[in-house]
Design an enzyme around this catalytic site. Structure first.
Site, PDB file in Angstrom:
ATOM      1  N   ASP A 223       0.841  -1.197   0.000  1.00  7.55           N
ATOM      2  CA  ASP A 223       0.000   0.000   0.000  1.00  7.55           C
ATOM      3  C   ASP A 223       0.882   1.256   0.000  1.00  7.55           C
ATOM      4  OD1 ASP A 223      -2.395   1.482   0.318  1.00  7.55           O
ATOM      5  OD2 ASP A 223      -2.152   1.513   2.510  1.00  7.55           O
TER       6      ASP A 223
ATOM      7  N   GLY B 262      -7.932   8.432   7.535  1.00  7.46           N
ATOM      8  CA  GLY B 262      -8.333   8.807   8.885  1.00  7.46           C
ATOM      9  C   GLY B 262      -9.850   8.802   8.983  1.00  7.46           C
TER      10      GLY B 262
HETATM   11  O1  G3H Z   1      -4.143   3.245   2.145  1.00  9.11           O
HETATM   12  C1  G3H Z   1      -4.852   3.059   3.141  1.00  9.11           C
HETATM   13  C2  G3H Z   1      -6.180   3.591   3.231  1.00  9.11           C
HETATM   14  O2  G3H Z   1      -6.494   4.445   2.229  1.00  9.11           O
HETATM   15  C3  G3H Z   1      -6.799   3.671   4.554  1.00  9.11           C
HETATM   16  O3  G3H Z   1      -7.568   4.807   4.858  1.00  9.11           O
HETATM   17  O4  G3H Z   1      -7.151   5.104   7.267  1.00  9.11           O
HETATM   18  O5  G3H Z   1      -9.172   6.095   6.210  1.00  9.11           O
HETATM   19  O6  G3H Z   1      -8.986   3.636   6.500  1.00  9.11           O
HETATM   20  P1  G3H Z   1      -8.250   4.909   6.298  1.00  9.11           P
HETATM   21 ZN    ZN Z   2      -4.580   5.121   1.107  1.00  7.29          ZN
END
Ligand code: G3H
Ligand code: ZN
Length: 291
Positions: free
Chosen positions: A83, A182
């Site tokens: 990621d 977030g």
């Molecule tokens: O790459 C990871 C995500 O886009 C997670 O986003 O922290 O809002 O769940 P989040």
């Molecule tokens: Zn992300």
């Protein structure tokens, strides 16, 4: 079982649901997500950031995810993905380590440079049968941030996304459509933009910033082309809240298993909650699986 992301995503496209891509930070969250997949009879993507690789080491995390997928999630498919790979050596390291998918995130660069770098990764990855996710319009915020409003959420330009997909040959596309990393009160999803991106590119869309988005918006986005939804903050927060609570209630306990066990359970429950919303729960037909 460990599976290639393409099998998981193609099945999701066929059946009209989205797969959760859950960020993990150690053995406990890997176990939590795998147990959730088993209990919910759902496919899952386990993803690691460069920070998680720094923390666990590339080889250890690759082996941990593979062995948990093979031995805990014996009958449900799990894919391993990088990621937000921003540094080329991490991206290449994951391709060589056996990840079936990598995200090259060069969205902070001018479009032409983003395209050039992403294209380079696509050429290398496709030679090894690895999928590549590209990103246009940087998604902002902080993984783990919890509550309040976030200012100036950026939105990607439709023509830039179309040009990017056409010129790079990426397998999946992430673009800024109103969410943020977030949990914030003012996250949204611009459904019309999403629809236009999907119609023009036809490849699986990855929605980043999946924590904190209203359930009806998530459901609508899945109907309009989202096939993968990234969830990080909800995993972090549920794990940490459970561990903190246990420590507060049991200040004298020194057994790490007692402290961390509630974290595994909390991650499992949170991931199951998301799998139900995404529609991936109960989609794995156990009787059809060859072991
Ligand atoms: O790459 C990871 C995500 O886009 C997670 O986003 O922290 O809002 O769940 P989040
Ligand atoms: Zn992300």
């Amino acid at each position: 079982m460990l599976d290639h992301i393409k099998n998981i995503v193609k099945e999701a496209e066929k059946q009209g649901y989205a797969v959760g891509a859950f960020n993990v930070h150690g053995l406990e969250s890997i176990l939590g997500v795998a147990q959730a997949a088993v209990e919910a009879k759902s496919p899952a993507i386990i993803q690691v950031s460069e920070g998680a690789i720094d923390y666990m080491g590339l080889k250890p995390v690759t082996h941990l995810v593979s062995t948990v997928a093979k031995n805990v999630a014996t009958q449900v498919p799990i894919a391993l993905h990088l990621d937000h790979g921003k540094k080329l050596d991490y991206v290449l390291g994951c391709i060589n380590a056996g990840f079936s998918s990598v995200h090259i995130d060069a969205s902070h660069l001018p479009l032409d440079e983003n395209i050039a770098l992403t294209k380079q990764v696509v050429e290398i990855a496709h030679n090894k049968d690895v999928w590549v996710q590209g990103e246009v319009g940087a998604i902002m915020g902080g993984h783990g941030d919890n509550g309040g409003k976030i200012e100036d959420i950026p939105i990607a330009e439709l023509d830039e996304v179309i040009k990017f997909v056409k010129e790079t040959g990426v397998d999946t596309i992430a673009a800024a459509v109103g969410t943020a990393h977030g949990v914030y009160d003012n996250e949204d999803i611009l459904i019309d933009l999403l629809k236009s991106i999907k119609t023009a590119t036809k490849i699986p869309f990855v929605l980043h910033g999946g924590s904190g988005v209203k359930v009806n918006k998530i459901e609508e986005s899945i109907k309009n082309g989202v096939n993968i939804i990234n969830i990080c903050s909800d995993i972090k927060i549920s794990f940490t809240d459970a561990v903190k609570k246990y420590c507060k209630d049991n200040p004298k306990d020194t057994d790490p298993r007692h402290l961390l066990g509630p974290g595994i359970e909390a991650v499992k429950n949170k991931a199951i909650e998301h799998m139900k919303i995404l529609g991936s729960a109960d989609k794995v037909k156990l009787a059809n699986i060859k072991t």
